[in-house]
Design a protein around this motif. Structure first.
Motif, PDB file in Angstrom:
ATOM      1  N   ASN A 357       0.828  -1.229   0.000  1.00  0.00           N
ATOM      2  CA  ASN A 357       0.000   0.000   0.000  1.00  0.00           C
ATOM      3  C   ASN A 357       0.857   1.272   0.000  1.00  0.00           C
ATOM      4  N   SER A 358       1.863   1.315  -0.873  1.00  0.00           N
ATOM      5  CA  SER A 358       2.790   2.454  -0.818  1.00  0.00           C
ATOM      6  C   SER A 358       2.247   3.712  -1.492  1.00  0.00           C
ATOM      7  N   GLY A 359       1.342   3.557  -2.447  1.00  0.00           N
ATOM      8  CA  GLY A 359       0.615   4.700  -2.998  1.00  0.00           C
ATOM      9  C   GLY A 359       1.458   5.778  -3.656  1.00  0.00           C
ATOM     10  N   SER A 360       1.022   7.016  -3.453  1.00  0.00           N
ATOM     11  CA  SER A 360       1.656   8.181  -4.081  1.00  0.00           C
ATOM     12  C   SER A 360       3.130   8.285  -3.686  1.00  0.00           C
ATOM     13  N   GLY A 361       3.991   8.525  -4.675  1.00  0.00           N
ATOM     14  CA  GLY A 361       5.428   8.584  -4.380  1.00  0.00           C
ATOM     15  C   GLY A 361       5.996   7.200  -4.101  1.00  0.00           C
ATOM     16  N   GLY A 362       5.159   6.170  -4.262  1.00  0.00           N
ATOM     17  CA  GLY A 362       5.578   4.782  -4.098  1.00  0.00           C
ATOM     18  C   GLY A 362       5.261   4.046  -5.390  1.00  0.00           C
ATOM     19  N   ALA A 363       4.367   3.049  -5.286  1.00  0.00           N
ATOM     20  CA  ALA A 363       4.080   2.252  -6.482  1.00  0.00           C
ATOM     21  C   ALA A 363       3.089   2.920  -7.435  1.00  0.00           C
ATOM     22  N   ALA A 364       2.263   3.837  -6.950  1.00  0.00           N
ATOM     23  CA  ALA A 364       1.161   4.358  -7.787  1.00  0.00           C
ATOM     24  C   ALA A 364       1.639   5.373  -8.824  1.00  0.00           C
ATOM     25  N   LEU A 365       1.051   5.297 -10.003  1.00  0.00           N
ATOM     26  CA  LEU A 365       1.392   6.256 -11.057  1.00  0.00           C
ATOM     27  C   LEU A 365       0.967   7.662 -10.652  1.00  0.00           C
ATOM     28  N   SER A 366       1.849   8.631 -10.828  1.00  0.00           N
ATOM     29  CA  SER A 366       1.511  10.015 -10.468  1.00  0.00           C
ATOM     30  C   SER A 366       0.547  10.630 -11.467  1.00  0.00           C
ATOM     31  N   ARG A 367       0.699  10.277 -12.729  1.00  0.00           N
ATOM     32  CA  ARG A 367      -0.103  10.946 -13.754  1.00  0.00           C
ATOM     33  C   ARG A 367      -1.598  10.682 -13.640  1.00  0.00           C
ATOM     34  N   ARG A 368      -1.986   9.658 -12.931  1.00  0.00           N
ATOM     35  CA  ARG A 368      -3.429   9.401 -12.796  1.00  0.00           C
ATOM     36  C   ARG A 368      -4.102  10.420 -11.878  1.00  0.00           C
ATOM     37  N   ARG A 369      -3.334  11.041 -10.987  1.00  0.00           N
ATOM     38  CA  ARG A 369      -3.883  12.068 -10.088  1.00  0.00           C
ATOM     39  C   ARG A 369      -5.138  11.563  -9.370  1.00  0.00           C
ATOM     40  N   PHE A 370      -5.071  10.318  -8.960  1.00  0.00           N
ATOM     41  CA  PHE A 370      -6.203   9.697  -8.262  1.00  0.00           C
ATOM     42  C   PHE A 370      -5.790   9.535  -6.808  1.00  0.00           C
TER      43      PHE A 370
END
Ligand code: GCU
Length: 494
Positions: A357-370
């Protein structure tokens, strides 16, 4: 090739050259326009938004400029709070608001060469990507001298009713032959299985509130370091109390780990550096800046400091003949998952990396802005990243990278990314898309990468060189999560 995977949006083609994701909604066109203009004046769709949430572009630019100047002034704090409120008022948890975006090419070098082999990856592309993340996101570690001493504080062969040996080892830092203040100590807690002969593989990770939180075992030294307040846990006046013992038992499952033949190694993240914008000098960044120096705009924030500390923990493991330091699975949850990914990217000795669950600044794509966006994370936690990351607040499309490229830096080593369905702040879909687009870096090495092209069902892990699951429930680490990571480690270590 676009494939419909859920009503309302489309998934990407896995053709590595076609990095394009399109969101098919009636709302996406106005949203995209607003993003491109950077003005966001027309966000009348945000429920409860007030006039203050729609400052004009000049005001935003003025505050952004102050943020980029960094420092600890009142002006900086005013800018940070203003922008935090502004970016938070534009957070979306609605897939329909995800804008169209194009990810940067993973396998095309800066000078336009197509990367076709593992050698080209290692010699050229990997270095380019690492540099991009250092300069724009986590920050470079500047050069400084230091020495370490490893001091065994205690060893108990009869811990956990005889199941394990508990060792506590301190890493002390010295500079120019001088011992540094006591707070510059990383206290390792290690449980070793008693039923197997060493050297054993290990699961290692940082914890949020001290080693005593991972198990009620009263032999664990109670942390005396500064901590973020948390009354439920028993963190009173920024210090841990006895109440905090074992609070996170279920996040660590020490007995399960040990029974399966793994050592468990942990330390309090705040031993490396306290999670607070004003406390950099109480942690390892003191080694670089002393009493007065400040990081340059492209130098390390707290996440990179944690990652650096994880590498020092691995330095210790290299000296411990009861642990096989070449079989260490690094696991991190949430902000510490971001740190685990960055540690895995910068230090190739970590054999397996797990992002929970690392999320923003972790595994999640920044460009999705979700969920949590770049603007929100930078203005909520101004100490986490290099100051340069602020350049991309509200401007994710200008990033010369995205987080799939961070995940690709782990290749060809096994990587596991886990999400939770209700953890929308961390953008589970963005985490899945990210590993999907990291997978070509594994395929380049002749590995399977992610074994699926569509998001698997809830609670159905998939495991290739990349492992993935999305489970039911909220932002957390559960016993079930740990079980999957151990299965993944068994798969790759045995
Ligand atoms: C906050 C933060 C996240 C982070 C999380 C955590 O929610 O916004 O980025 O991952 O804390 O560390 O639990």
């Amino acid at each position: 090739m676009l494939r419909l995977i859920r009503p309302g949006y489309l998934s990407v083609s896995r053709t590595p050259t076609l990095y394009k994701i399109i969101v098919m909604t009636t709302l996406s066109a106005p949203f995209l326009l607003l993003t491109i203009s950077g003005l966001l004046i027309g966000m009348l769709t945000v429920p409860g938004a007030s006039a203050q949430d729609h400052p004009d572009s000049e005001e935003i630019a003025r505050y952004e400029k102050i943020l980029l100047e960094g420092g600890h002034s009142e002006e900086f704090e005013e800018a940070r709070l203003f922008l935090n409120r502004y970016y938070r008022s534009h957070v979306t948890n609605n897939e329909e608001n995800v804008p169209d975006y194009k990810l940067p090419e993973l396998l095309i070098s800066d000078d336009g060469r197509v990367i076709e082999s593992a050698e080209q990856w290692a010699d050229l592309r990997r270095e380019e990507i690492l540099k991009l993340f250092k300069e724009n996101v986590y920050g470079k570690v500047p050069g400084f001298e230091y020495e370490m001493a490893f001091i065994e504080r205690s060893a108990d062969r009869q811990a956990l009713g005889g199941l394990a040996t508990r060792k506590q080892v301190s890493i002390r830092f010295h500079q120019n032959g001088k011992e540094l203040p006591e707070n510059l100590t990383i206290d390792l807690l290690i449980y070793l299985p008693n039923h197997t002969e060493g050297p054993v593989p290990a699961m290692m990770g940082l914890n949020f509130y001290g080693n005593q939180t991972i198990h009620p075992d009263d032999g664990i030294h109670l942390s005396t370091k500064w901590m973020r307040p948390n009354e439920d846990l028993g963190i009173i006046e920024n210090r841990a109390t006895e109440k905090s013992r074992g609070y996170y038992l279920d996040r660590w499952r020490v007995e399960d780990v040990v029974r399966r033949g793994y050592a468990l190694v942990t330390a309090y993240a705040g031993d490396i550096e306290p999670d607070d914008p004003s406390r950099m000098r109480q942690g390892v960044r003191y080694l670089a800046y002393g009493e007065t120096g400040e990081p340059a705009a492209d130098e390390w924030g707290t996440i990179a400091a944690w990652a650096w500390g994880l590498s020092r923990m691995l330095d210790y493991l290299e000296t411990d003949d009861q642990i096989d330091y070449e079989r260490v699975m690094l696991m991190g949850h949430s902000r510490l998952g971001k740190a685990a990914l960055w540690a895995g990217a910068t230090d190739e000795r970590f054999a397996i990396v797990v992002s929970n669950n690392s999320g923003s600044g972790g595994a999640a794509l920044s460009r999705r802005r979700f969920g949590e966006t770049v603007g929100v994370i930078n203005t909520s936690f101004p100490h986490w990243f290099a100051n340069n990351f602020n350049r991309y607040n509200g401007r994710e499309d200008e990033l010369p990278l995205d987080q799939h490229m961070l995940l690709a830096l782990i290749a060809p080593r096994p990587l596991y990314v886990a999400s939770a369905k209700e953890d929308l702040w961390a953008d589970p879909e963005g985490e899945f898309q990210s590993i999907l687009w990291a997978s070509p870096a594994y395929e380049l090495h002749g590995l399977e990468g992610l074994p699926v092209s569509e998001r698997p069902e809830l609670n159905k892990p998939v495991m290739g060189s990349i492992g993935y699951h999305i489970r039911t429930g909220v932002h957390n680490v559960t016993a079930w999560d740990i079980e999957q990571y151990l299965n993944f480690a068994d798969l790759h270590f045995n």
